[in-house]
Design an enzyme around this catalytic site. Structure first.
Site, short mmCIF file in Angstrom:
data_model
loop_
_atom_site.label_atom_id
_atom_site.label_comp_id
_atom_site.label_asym_id
_atom_site.label_seq_id
_atom_site.Cartn_x
_atom_site.Cartn_y
_atom_site.Cartn_z
N ASP A 152 -12.67 1.46 12.63
CA ASP A 152 -13.85 2.67 12.67
C ASP A 152 -15.02 2.05 12.18
O ASP A 152 -16.11 2.55 12.49
CB ASP A 152 -13.31 3.74 12.04
N HIS A 158 -6.48 -11.85 0.51
CA HIS A 158 -6.57 -12.74 -0.85
C HIS A 158 -8.06 -12.59 -1.31
O HIS A 158 -8.91 -12.49 -0.62
CB HIS A 158 -6.40 -14.24 -0.55
N GLU A 174 3.50 -17.29 9.31
CA GLU A 174 3.45 -18.22 8.11
C GLU A 174 4.44 -18.51 7.16
O GLU A 174 4.61 -18.55 6.35
CB GLU A 174 1.96 -17.66 7.44
N ARG A 221 -9.38 -9.72 8.13
CA ARG A 221 -8.00 -9.97 7.69
C ARG A 221 -7.66 -8.79 6.83
O ARG A 221 -8.27 -8.81 5.75
CB ARG A 221 -7.77 -11.27 7.29
N ASP A 270 0.92 -20.78 3.35
CA ASP A 270 2.37 -20.14 3.29
C ASP A 270 3.76 -20.67 3.98
O ASP A 270 4.78 -20.70 3.42
CB ASP A 270 2.30 -18.49 3.42
#
Length: 262
Positions: free
Chosen positions: A92, A52, A156, A78, A182
């Site tokens: 990486d 988000h 969620e 995230r 959510d």
């Protein structure tokens, strides 16, 4: 030739293993100065959130570099979606803990596990000179990396909650994060995370996770509820989102001045 460099220890994963309650905060504002400032505050973990808001995967590297000077704070990244290409890039760059959103089944959890691991145990692409391997200077990074990687899956939705034990029980899942906003929407109460049905579902989820020995976490911006979640056995609790803290502090300052301009 110089001695090999050590494989970085994942402090967040170590905290889970120790059973130590870890307090966190959300980084949604782009720019490494914000990430560094949050890490400097002493939180146990900071989420660099590319799901988000405006942060892109390319914002993650400078954020990780900025937080690297604060060994007491562990970055958690995230990704925007459960996608092996995104995982490969973030890992990486040196991310060691991923918080994967919108996991609704054991198969989706297994896909996330596969994307975290090198073959033959997974499908993570192999590159020799990356920040994760300290540019090839960590001895046998490919063989050892998995020990310090941590996968948090985010449950969620109603469907995800119905399958909570199946998802949490997937080998390679280290923890489960309950997404309250959510989940509230999925349960038919959008924007109302304090609705009794939502609260009952969240608290029930912690009881179920505790029963199977899987660490659980949550974002709880109300301090009283954050403490309640800790009492219920949450292993990691985020207390705020940086943008929310900024706007609330700015509003409080302005409201105070307008109420008493003298």
């Amino acid at each position: 030739m110089a001695a090999p460099l050590p494989l970085p220890v994942n402090r967040f994963k170590a905290g889970l293993a120790e059973g130590r309650l870890q307090w966190g905060i959300w980084n949604a504002i782009p720019g490494p100065v914000v990430s560094e400032a949050l890490a400097a505050c002493g939180y146990d973990w900071v989420v660099i959130d590319t799901e988000h808001g405006p942060l892109e995967p390319t914002d993650v590297l400078p954020a990780l570099q900025a937080m690297g000077g604060y060994p007491g704070c562990a970055p958690v990244v995230r990704p925007a979606i459960n996608d092996p290409v995104l995982f490969k890039r973030l890992l990486d760059m040196g991310a060691q803990t991923l918080l994967v959103p919108y996991v609704q089944s054991a198969d989706e959890a297994r896909a996330a596990v596969q994307a975290m691991r090198y073959p033959p145990r997974g499908i993570r692409g192999v590159a020799g000179v990356t920040r994760a391997s300290r540019f090839g200077l960590v001895d046998d990074y490919i063989g050892r990396a998995e020990a310090e990687l941590c996968l948090i899956v985010q449950v969620e939705t109603r469907d995800g909650l119905d399958r909570l034990e199946e998802i949490a029980g997937v080998e390679g899942v280290d923890a489960v994060f309950i997404g309250p906003a959510d989940l509230a929407a999925s349960l038919g109460h959008p924007g109302d995370m304090a609705h009794p049905e939502v609260v009952a579902a969240i608290e029930g989820a912690f009881a179920r996770l505790n029963a199977i020995g899987v660490p659980g976490g949550i974002l709880a911006t109300d301090p009283a509820y954050a403490r309640r979640c800790a009492e219920l056995g949450a292993a990691f609790v985020a207390l705020a989102v940086d943008a929310g803290l900024l706007t609330r502090a700015a509003l409080d300052l302005l409201d105070g001045m307008r109420a008493d301009p003298a």
